[in-house]
Design an enzyme around this catalytic site. Structure first.
Site, PDB file in Angstrom:
ATOM      1  N   SER A 170       1.997   4.455  -0.760  1.00  0.00           N
ATOM      2  CA  SER A 170       0.809   5.571  -0.884  1.00  0.00           C
ATOM      3  C   SER A 170       1.011   6.832   0.142  1.00  0.00           C
ATOM      4  O   SER A 170       0.024   7.601   0.163  1.00  0.00           O
ATOM      5  CB  SER A 170      -0.292   5.005  -0.237  1.00  0.00           C
ATOM      6  OG  SER A 170      -0.353   4.642   1.030  1.00  0.00           O
ATOM      7  N   TYR A 214      -4.031  -1.163   6.625  1.00  0.00           N
ATOM      8  CA  TYR A 214      -5.477  -0.667   7.023  1.00  0.00           C
ATOM      9  C   TYR A 214      -6.643  -1.148   6.126  1.00  0.00           C
ATOM     10  O   TYR A 214      -7.506  -1.726   6.889  1.00  0.00           O
ATOM     11  CB  TYR A 214      -5.186   0.798   7.326  1.00  0.00           C
ATOM     12  CG  TYR A 214      -6.484   1.593   7.298  1.00  0.00           C
ATOM     13  CD1 TYR A 214      -7.496   1.256   8.396  1.00  0.00           C
ATOM     14  CD2 TYR A 214      -6.889   2.621   6.437  1.00  0.00           C
ATOM     15  CE1 TYR A 214      -8.437   1.932   8.467  1.00  0.00           C
ATOM     16  CE2 TYR A 214      -8.051   3.610   6.511  1.00  0.00           C
ATOM     17  CZ  TYR A 214      -8.805   3.299   7.627  1.00  0.00           C
ATOM     18  OH  TYR A 214      -9.924   3.970   7.546  1.00  0.00           O
ATOM     19  N   ASP A 247       1.726  -9.877   2.018  1.00  0.00           N
ATOM     20  CA  ASP A 247       2.226  -8.626   2.569  1.00  0.00           C
ATOM     21  C   ASP A 247       3.548  -8.619   2.994  1.00  0.00           C
ATOM     22  O   ASP A 247       3.685  -9.986   3.655  1.00  0.00           O
ATOM     23  CB  ASP A 247       1.164  -8.218   3.633  1.00  0.00           C
ATOM     24  CG  ASP A 247       1.365  -6.813   3.717  1.00  0.00           C
ATOM     25  OD1 ASP A 247       2.475  -6.418   4.004  1.00  0.00           O
ATOM     26  OD2 ASP A 247       0.508  -6.058   3.570  1.00  0.00           O
ATOM     27  N   HIS A 290      -3.105  11.406   7.957  1.00  0.00           N
ATOM     28  CA  HIS A 290      -4.384  11.614   7.721  1.00  0.00           C
ATOM     29  C   HIS A 290      -4.898  12.493   8.919  1.00  0.00           C
ATOM     30  O   HIS A 290      -4.779  12.524   9.793  1.00  0.00           O
ATOM     31  CB  HIS A 290      -5.045  10.510   7.505  1.00  0.00           C
ATOM     32  CG  HIS A 290      -4.611   9.789   6.134  1.00  0.00           C
ATOM     33  ND1 HIS A 290      -4.306   8.474   6.160  1.00  0.00           N
ATOM     34  CD2 HIS A 290      -4.423  10.264   5.038  1.00  0.00           C
ATOM     35  CE1 HIS A 290      -3.809   8.177   4.836  1.00  0.00           C
ATOM     36  NE2 HIS A 290      -4.036   9.080   4.258  1.00  0.00           N
ATOM     37  N   TYR A 321       2.741   9.356  -6.970  1.00  0.00           N
ATOM     38  CA  TYR A 321       2.043   8.506  -6.446  1.00  0.00           C
ATOM     39  C   TYR A 321       0.871   8.312  -7.292  1.00  0.00           C
ATOM     40  O   TYR A 321       0.409   7.159  -7.868  1.00  0.00           O
ATOM     41  CB  TYR A 321       1.419   8.945  -5.050  1.00  0.00           C
ATOM     42  CG  TYR A 321       0.399   8.102  -4.586  1.00  0.00           C
ATOM     43  CD1 TYR A 321       0.552   6.671  -4.383  1.00  0.00           C
ATOM     44  CD2 TYR A 321      -0.905   8.828  -4.246  1.00  0.00           C
ATOM     45  CE1 TYR A 321      -0.761   5.892  -3.828  1.00  0.00           C
ATOM     46  CE2 TYR A 321      -2.126   7.951  -3.834  1.00  0.00           C
ATOM     47  CZ  TYR A 321      -2.020   6.655  -3.565  1.00  0.00           C
ATOM     48  OH  TYR A 321      -2.971   5.945  -3.260  1.00  0.00           O
ATOM     49  N   THR A 341       5.133  -1.743   5.423  1.00  0.00           N
ATOM     50  CA  THR A 341       4.240  -0.760   6.085  1.00  0.00           C
ATOM     51  C   THR A 341       2.956  -1.165   6.922  1.00  0.00           C
ATOM     52  O   THR A 341       2.544  -0.718   7.750  1.00  0.00           O
ATOM     53  CB  THR A 341       3.755   0.475   5.134  1.00  0.00           C
ATOM     54  OG1 THR A 341       2.977  -0.354   4.138  1.00  0.00           O
ATOM     55  CG2 THR A 341       4.812   1.276   4.503  1.00  0.00           C
ATOM     56  N   ARG A 384      -0.659  23.195   2.853  1.00  0.00           N
ATOM     57  CA  ARG A 384       0.490  21.969   2.572  1.00  0.00           C
ATOM     58  C   ARG A 384       0.673  21.933   0.992  1.00  0.00           C
ATOM     59  O   ARG A 384      -0.428  21.905   0.252  1.00  0.00           O
ATOM     60  CB  ARG A 384      -0.193  20.717   3.033  1.00  0.00           C
ATOM     61  CG  ARG A 384       0.572  19.534   3.140  1.00  0.00           C
ATOM     62  CD  ARG A 384      -0.015  18.203   3.835  1.00  0.00           C
ATOM     63  NE  ARG A 384      -1.288  17.757   3.113  1.00  0.00           N
ATOM     64  CZ  ARG A 384      -1.951  16.814   3.582  1.00  0.00           C
ATOM     65  NH1 ARG A 384      -1.396  16.015   4.723  1.00  0.00           N
ATOM     66  NH2 ARG A 384      -2.871  16.534   2.851  1.00  0.00           N
ATOM     67  N   GLY A 408       0.733  20.940  -2.581  1.00  0.00           N
ATOM     68  CA  GLY A 408      -0.094  19.737  -3.366  1.00  0.00           C
ATOM     69  C   GLY A 408      -1.403  19.532  -2.992  1.00  0.00           C
ATOM     70  O   GLY A 408      -2.212  18.733  -3.942  1.00  0.00           O
TER      71      GLY A 408
END
Ligand code: UDP
Length: 317
Positions: free
Chosen positions: A75, A11, A31, A189, A139, A35, A279, A281
């Site tokens: 990520s 992205y 790449d 997201h 992460y 993903t 959620r 964390g």
């Protein structure tokens, strides 16, 4: 100048590639499409479909390159807790291999995709680059380890480096070849989930009992095109032997409910949403202090939450 964009099928990396090419830079993309999406890579770029973990491939990708924008990473916060080994390998070992090959070939300029997750649960808001770094998941820890690695590389070997610590990246870029947008699977997201919510699959609001004015979490959202403008400024601003760490956000925050309201006004109908438990964390509030970005990069974000939501909405249709 020719730039290597690692993670250029993702992205953020694909948006960087397209904007760099529009501004006259040469671009090589590395790449492995684990993903990312090959079709997101601008046809004007040289595309090497391979892994950052393979030194020979990285060396090939660095041919003729003067600077690197390093986006390749795993990520997903949740996945990093259950499969940390993947994060240490791709994020840390991948960056180590990249630095080694850059050093061998004399490529001396690097802009690294770091993250607000390096700070962990903030003790102060807004978060500055001097705030405590105590990541709460592998992460964030893996990205912080790479920041340390880059600092030592700059000091020992003269690399010119800037790490950009992203807050919440959102929005989409309309390139000449179509929209570049978020295509994550699974999508975690907020903005894509809001825009994809339906009566059958309502959005889940993760907690309405947070210590904020409306009870939902507050985040600092930055438009992906503003983010890439800052990367291009960082390519120029990096100084030999120095590693600067710079926050990138908008310097203000929106609650989950405020983002839903912005989306409702863009799409013209109510967003179906249910209240769900918090959620794991999630901190209550994350807002960046962006004064360092403004002074060192001579940069300022110009696209607001409404633009982020409406660009994402348009990119989905
Ligand atoms: N969020 C939510 N529902 C979703 C996705 C996210 O309520 O389906 C909330 C999440 O708890 C956080 C904010 O929206 O407070 C932003 O989450 P996102 O995953 O987009 O980014 P993060 O802040 O985790 O990097």
């Amino acid at each position: 100048m020719k730039v290597l964009v690692t993670g250029g099928a993702g992205y953020i990396g694909s948006t960087a590639t397209s904007i760099l090419l529009d501004r006259g830079y040469g671009v090589t993309v590395l790449d492995d499409c684990s993903t990312g999406h090959a079709e997101s890579v601008d046809a004007r770029a040289t595309f090497i479909n391979g892994s950052i973990l393979d030194a020979a491939t990285v060396r090939k990708a660095l041919a003729g390159v003067e600077a690197v924008l390093h986006f390749t990473a795993k990520s997903l916060v949740g996945e990093s807790v259950t499969k940390p080994e993947i994060y240490w390998n791709t994020n840390v070992n991948g960056s180590r291999i990249l630095l080694e090959e850059m050093r061998t070939l004399g490529v001396k300029r690097l802009v690294f995709s770091s993250t607000a997750a390096t700070y962990g649960e903030p003790k102060e808001i807004p978060i500055t680059e001097n705030s405590q770094t105590k990541p709460t998941n592998p992460y964030g820890a893996s990205k912080l380890a790479v920041d340390y690695m880059i600092t030592s590389e700059a000091v020992a070997h003269g690399l010119a480096a800037i790490s950009l610590r992203y807050f919440n990246v959102a929005g989409a870029h309309k390139s000449a070849r179509g929209w570049l947008t978020e295509k994550h699977d699974p999508e975690t997201h907020l903005i894509p989930n809001i825009l994809r919510a339906s009566a059958e699959k309502p959005l889940k609001i993760f907690g309405t009992d947070w210590p904020t004015a409306d009870g939902t979490c507050i985040r600092d959202y930055i438009h992906v095109v503003d983010l890439i403008d800052a990367h291009i400024a960082a390519l120029d601003a990096a100084q030999p032997g120095t590693h600067e760490i710079i926050n990138l956000g908008s310097g203000g925050g929106y609650s989950v409910k405020e983002v839903i309201a912005a989306a409702q006004s863009s799409v013209g109908h109510a967003i179906p949403a249910d209240i769900a438990p918090r959620r794991a964390g999630d901190p209550a509030v994350l807002i960046a202090d962006i004064s360092k970005a403004k002074s060192i990069l001579k940069w300022e974000p110009t696209r607001d939450i409404q633009a982020m939501v409406s660009d994402t909405w348009e990119s989905f249709h």
